[in-house]
Design a protein around this motif. Structure first.
Motif, short mmCIF file in Angstrom:
data_model
loop_
_atom_site.label_atom_id
_atom_site.label_comp_id
_atom_site.label_asym_id
_atom_site.label_seq_id
_atom_site.Cartn_x
_atom_site.Cartn_y
_atom_site.Cartn_z
N SER A 18 0.91 -1.23 -0.04
CA SER A 18 -0.08 -0.03 0.07
C SER A 18 0.85 1.11 0.15
O SER A 18 0.68 2.06 -0.89
CB SER A 18 -0.70 0.03 1.08
OG SER A 18 -1.64 -1.24 1.03
N LYS A 19 1.97 1.27 0.87
CA LYS A 19 2.88 2.35 0.82
C LYS A 19 3.58 2.67 -0.68
O LYS A 19 3.77 3.83 -0.81
CB LYS A 19 3.77 2.14 1.90
CG LYS A 19 4.67 3.48 2.27
CD LYS A 19 4.02 4.69 2.46
CE LYS A 19 5.28 5.77 2.83
NZ LYS A 19 5.01 7.10 2.28
N ILE A 35 -3.51 3.03 -5.28
CA ILE A 35 -3.78 2.25 -4.24
C ILE A 35 -5.25 1.97 -4.24
O ILE A 35 -5.76 0.83 -3.76
CB ILE A 35 -3.50 3.05 -2.99
CG1 ILE A 35 -3.48 2.32 -1.63
CG2 ILE A 35 -4.30 4.55 -2.77
CD1 ILE A 35 -2.59 1.15 -1.29
N ALA A 36 -5.99 2.88 -4.79
CA ALA A 36 -7.69 2.55 -4.93
C ALA A 36 -7.76 1.25 -5.89
O ALA A 36 -8.43 0.33 -5.57
CB ALA A 36 -8.48 3.58 -5.57
N LEU A 37 -6.88 1.15 -7.10
CA LEU A 37 -7.07 0.27 -7.84
C LEU A 37 -6.67 -1.14 -7.24
O LEU A 37 -7.15 -2.05 -7.30
CB LEU A 37 -6.35 0.46 -9.07
CG LEU A 37 -6.44 -0.75 -10.15
CD1 LEU A 37 -8.04 -1.07 -10.77
CD2 LEU A 37 -5.54 -0.52 -11.53
N LYS A 40 -9.55 -2.50 -4.85
CA LYS A 40 -10.37 -3.12 -5.72
C LYS A 40 -9.98 -4.43 -6.22
O LYS A 40 -10.90 -5.53 -6.24
CB LYS A 40 -10.99 -2.32 -6.70
CG LYS A 40 -11.78 -1.08 -6.29
CD LYS A 40 -11.99 -0.04 -7.38
CE LYS A 40 -12.73 1.16 -6.92
NZ LYS A 40 -12.92 2.18 -7.91
N LEU A 41 -8.80 -4.47 -6.80
CA LEU A 41 -8.45 -5.88 -7.28
C LEU A 41 -8.17 -6.90 -6.32
O LEU A 41 -8.41 -8.08 -6.51
CB LEU A 41 -7.25 -5.49 -8.15
CG LEU A 41 -7.34 -4.72 -9.67
CD1 LEU A 41 -6.04 -4.48 -10.22
CD2 LEU A 41 -8.25 -5.70 -10.62
N SER A 42 -7.52 -6.48 -5.44
CA SER A 42 -7.21 -7.45 -4.37
C SER A 42 -8.36 -8.01 -3.64
O SER A 42 -8.44 -9.08 -3.36
CB SER A 42 -6.02 -6.80 -3.35
OG SER A 42 -6.40 -5.92 -2.42
N ASN A 43 -9.25 -7.06 -3.25
CA ASN A 43 -10.66 -7.46 -2.44
C ASN A 43 -11.34 -8.23 -3.45
O ASN A 43 -12.12 -9.41 -2.96
CB ASN A 43 -11.37 -6.26 -2.03
CG ASN A 43 -10.49 -5.57 -0.95
OD1 ASN A 43 -9.94 -6.46 -0.08
ND2 ASN A 43 -10.87 -4.25 -0.59
N HIS A 47 -7.49 -12.12 -3.86
CA HIS A 47 -7.87 -13.10 -2.72
C HIS A 47 -8.96 -13.98 -2.70
O HIS A 47 -10.16 -13.60 -3.29
CB HIS A 47 -7.89 -12.07 -1.41
CG HIS A 47 -6.68 -11.16 -1.15
ND1 HIS A 47 -6.84 -9.93 -1.53
CD2 HIS A 47 -5.38 -11.59 -0.39
CE1 HIS A 47 -5.40 -9.36 -1.03
NE2 HIS A 47 -4.70 -10.48 -0.70
N PRO A 48 -8.74 -15.24 -2.23
CA PRO A 48 -9.71 -16.14 -2.41
C PRO A 48 -11.27 -15.73 -1.88
O PRO A 48 -12.17 -16.08 -2.49
CB PRO A 48 -9.18 -17.31 -1.70
CG PRO A 48 -7.66 -17.19 -1.62
CD PRO A 48 -7.48 -15.62 -1.67
N ARG A 49 -11.24 -15.05 -0.72
CA ARG A 49 -12.41 -14.63 -0.16
C ARG A 49 -13.30 -13.47 -0.93
O ARG A 49 -14.39 -13.91 -1.26
CB ARG A 49 -11.93 -13.69 1.06
CG ARG A 49 -13.40 -13.31 1.90
CD ARG A 49 -12.77 -12.71 3.08
NE ARG A 49 -12.00 -11.41 2.77
CZ ARG A 49 -11.09 -10.92 3.64
NH1 ARG A 49 -10.64 -11.58 4.66
NH2 ARG A 49 -10.44 -10.06 3.08
N GLY A 50 -12.49 -12.81 -1.80
CA GLY A 50 -13.28 -11.79 -2.72
C GLY A 50 -13.76 -12.78 -3.78
O GLY A 50 -14.91 -12.48 -4.27
N ILE A 51 -13.02 -13.74 -4.54
CA ILE A 51 -13.38 -14.41 -5.66
C ILE A 51 -14.80 -15.46 -5.12
O ILE A 51 -15.69 -15.48 -6.03
CB ILE A 51 -12.22 -15.47 -6.09
CG1 ILE A 51 -11.27 -14.50 -6.59
CG2 ILE A 51 -12.71 -16.39 -7.08
CD1 ILE A 51 -10.00 -15.30 -6.93
N VAL A 52 -14.35 -15.98 -3.86
CA VAL A 52 -15.76 -16.96 -3.31
C VAL A 52 -17.16 -15.75 -3.25
O VAL A 52 -18.01 -16.11 -3.63
CB VAL A 52 -15.39 -17.47 -2.05
CG1 VAL A 52 -16.47 -18.15 -1.40
CG2 VAL A 52 -14.32 -18.53 -2.28
#
Length: 111
Positions: A18-19, A35-37, A40-43, A47-52
């Motif tokens: 992030s930094k 950082i905003a992108l 969104k991409l990581s969430n 990350h598996p939680r977001g994909i599920v």
């Protein structure tokens, strides 16, 4: 070196992604956008939680398992269009972020 290995090296050095993205955004004069992108991409996509969560939401909202959630190749269906459009939006944002440092690179005098 693969991207994943580079991220692991950053983690070992205890550098916050992030930094780094915040500093990068400041350097390319697009403060906050990298950082905003990444958020969104990581969430939503990394990350598996977001994909599920995305798959479950698709099933609940559209009563259909999205084609992109299957491991085997499949044709996309009409219900996949919203997700494809969102992914296209993220790719467009990434292209904008990539363009700024590439333009600066072109103008650097190497002589």
């Amino acid at each position: 070196m693969f991207f994943e290995a580079k991220l692991e090296l950053l983690e070992k050095e205890q550098k916050s992604i992030s930094k780094l993205l915040e500093d990068f955004g400041n350097k390319i004069e697009l403060e906050g956008e990298p950082i905003a992108l990444w958020g969104k991409l990581s969430n939503d996509w990394v990350h598996p939680r977001g994909i599920v969560k995305r798959v479950v939401n698709e099933i609940v909202e559209k009563s259909d398992v999205p084609s992109w959630a299957w491991i085997i190749p499949m044709n996309y269906s009409e219900s996949d269009l919203d997700t494809i459009k969102e992914l296209g939006k993220r790719i467009s944002q990434f292209r904008k972020l990539l363009k700024a440092p590439m333009e600066n690179y072109k103008h650097i005098s190497w002589c």
